[in-house]
Write an enzyme that holds these catalytic residues in place. Structure first.
Site, mmCIF file in Angstrom:
data_model
loop_
_atom_site.group_PDB
_atom_site.id
_atom_site.type_symbol
_atom_site.label_atom_id
_atom_site.label_comp_id
_atom_site.label_asym_id
_atom_site.label_seq_id
_atom_site.Cartn_x
_atom_site.Cartn_y
_atom_site.Cartn_z
ATOM 1 N N HIS A 1 63.028 68.332 24.869
ATOM 2 C CA HIS A 1 62.857 69.127 24.367
ATOM 3 C C HIS A 1 61.784 68.983 23.370
ATOM 4 O O HIS A 1 61.388 67.665 22.922
ATOM 5 C CB HIS A 1 64.052 69.427 22.640
ATOM 6 C CG HIS A 1 65.368 70.268 23.275
ATOM 7 N ND1 HIS A 1 65.309 71.959 23.332
ATOM 8 C CD2 HIS A 1 65.945 69.544 24.364
ATOM 9 C CE1 HIS A 1 65.694 71.897 24.787
ATOM 10 N NE2 HIS A 1 66.973 70.321 24.724
ATOM 11 N N TYR B 1 75.118 69.399 17.295
ATOM 12 C CA TYR B 1 74.871 67.612 17.399
ATOM 13 C C TYR B 1 74.262 66.993 16.911
ATOM 14 O O TYR B 1 74.712 65.865 16.983
ATOM 15 C CB TYR B 1 75.309 67.436 18.530
ATOM 16 C CG TYR B 1 74.475 67.250 20.068
ATOM 17 C CD1 TYR B 1 72.893 66.798 19.911
ATOM 18 C CD2 TYR B 1 73.982 68.975 20.472
ATOM 19 C CE1 TYR B 1 72.179 67.180 20.229
ATOM 20 C CE2 TYR B 1 73.120 68.386 21.745
ATOM 21 C CZ TYR B 1 71.801 67.695 21.636
ATOM 22 O OH TYR B 1 70.820 68.721 22.418
ATOM 23 N N ASN C 1 74.639 69.790 36.262
ATOM 24 C CA ASN C 1 75.640 69.035 36.826
ATOM 25 C C ASN C 1 77.326 69.751 37.031
ATOM 26 O O ASN C 1 76.742 71.042 35.935
ATOM 27 C CB ASN C 1 75.434 68.040 36.416
ATOM 28 C CG ASN C 1 76.464 68.684 34.340
ATOM 29 O OD1 ASN C 1 75.477 68.505 33.699
ATOM 30 N ND2 ASN C 1 77.592 68.523 34.271
HETATM 31 N N1 HPA Z 1 78.891 69.115 29.739
HETATM 32 C C1 HPA Z 1 78.473 69.966 28.417
HETATM 33 N N2 HPA Z 1 76.878 70.221 28.458
HETATM 34 C C2 HPA Z 1 76.099 70.018 29.365
HETATM 35 C C3 HPA Z 1 76.409 69.632 30.143
HETATM 36 C C4 HPA Z 1 78.159 69.232 30.050
HETATM 37 O O1 HPA Z 1 78.472 69.158 31.648
HETATM 38 N N3 HPA Z 1 75.879 69.605 31.354
HETATM 39 C C5 HPA Z 1 74.102 69.866 30.500
HETATM 40 N N4 HPA Z 1 74.909 70.532 29.249
#
Ligand code: HPA
Length: 277
Positions: A64, A88, A237
């Site tokens: 970022h 977070y 992912n």
């Molecule tokens: N979970 C939560 N936030 C995310 C993920 C994930 O698998 N991948 C990228 N941001």
């Protein structure tokens, strides 16, 4: 204590205008993890680090950049946020949504949000782009709690948080670019942990297709200010599964780097397309 109110948004907007001149901004854009490359395509760009904008703390997350960029993209006057404020990081929900108030103060009536997200639906794989059709606010906090601006809706309707017309424009843009655009429900969680496999099962049962740690507060503020919203998740992912290799932020950034070009072309085309809707 800042309230991240309309008045504070006006102060931030004025500081931005002092640097850029008083263009009528047409759309605000938020670029998620690893997706900031789009900001380099902005013409006549003026870049302002977060730290130089009143009320904006500096960005702290790898991937970022922490800049506001004002300029022209896809034929439109845009204001883009490369980086965002996550809960977070310890930020209150009101700060997570504050840049959208600033966008509105600059004149934007539309918001385009993007993020990196884990795929929950079996229809999604790493590298897919998913248009967000709806969301689950599983952050258990709401950025509207607190003072209401004069032109803000106290109890905003969320039935069509992601605008039908802008969704059509996104589909049309995807067709032009030749990218397959998936669709789905984004679940926003607080993070910063990735999900436990049992949580991913739960999210699937709740109707989520993708999961991430952002976006929802920004969209809620936009709706409260009467802005039209469109959003795209870059699926970086497969969300956590028992027995699968562990997740990490580097994997997320590697996927956004791989899909970045396609994402950028989609957004530029979307901007051109949505200018007429
Ligand atoms: N979970 C939560 N936030 C995310 C993920 C994930 O698998 N991948 C990228 N941001």
């Amino acid at each position: 204590m800042p309230e991240y109110s309309a008045t504070e948004a006006e102060v931030a907007a004025r500081a931005i205008r002092d640097r850029t001149g008083s263009h009528a901004t047409s759309i605000g854009i938020i670029l998620g993890s690893g997706l900031g490359g789009l900001s380099r395509q902005i013409d006549e760009a003026v870049r302002i680090p977060f730290a130089e904008i009143p009320g904006f703390p500096a960005a702290t997350v790898a991937g970022h950049e922490g800049q506001v960029i004002v300029g022209k993209l896809g034929g439109r006057q845009v204001v883009a946020l490369s980086g965002r404020f996550h809960m977070y990081e310890g930020h209150p929900a009101r700060l997570a949504g504050f840049p959208v108030r600033v966008f509105r103060s600059l004149g934007a009536r539309e918001l385009f949000v993007s993020n990196a997200a884990g795929g929950i639906s079996e229809k999604l794989k790493a590298g897919d782009l998913m248009m967000i059709c709806d969301h689950l606010n599983l952050m258990y906090q709401n950025p509207l709690i607190g003072p209401v601006a004069p032109d803000e809706i106290r109890f905003p309707d969320m039935t069509e948080a992601y605008d039908t017309g802008l969704r059509k424009a996104l589909h049309a843009a995807a067709k032009k670019v030749g990218v397959e655009l998936k669709e789905g429900v984004y679940a926003g969680l607080l993070g910063p942990t990735y999900e436990a496999p049992a949580e991913v099962k739960m999210l699937r049962m709740l109707g989520a297709d993708a999961v991430g740690m952002s976006t929802v507060p920004e969209v809620i503020v936009a709706r409260a200010l009467g802005m039209r919203v469109a959003g795209v998740s870059c699926i970086t992912n497969a969300a956590a599964t028992a027995g699968a290799p562990p997740l990490n932020h580097e994997e997320v950034l590697a996927t956004t780097a791989r899909v970045g070009d396609l994402f950028q072309r989609l957004v530029v085309e979307f901007l051109a397309e949505s200018a007429t809707t």
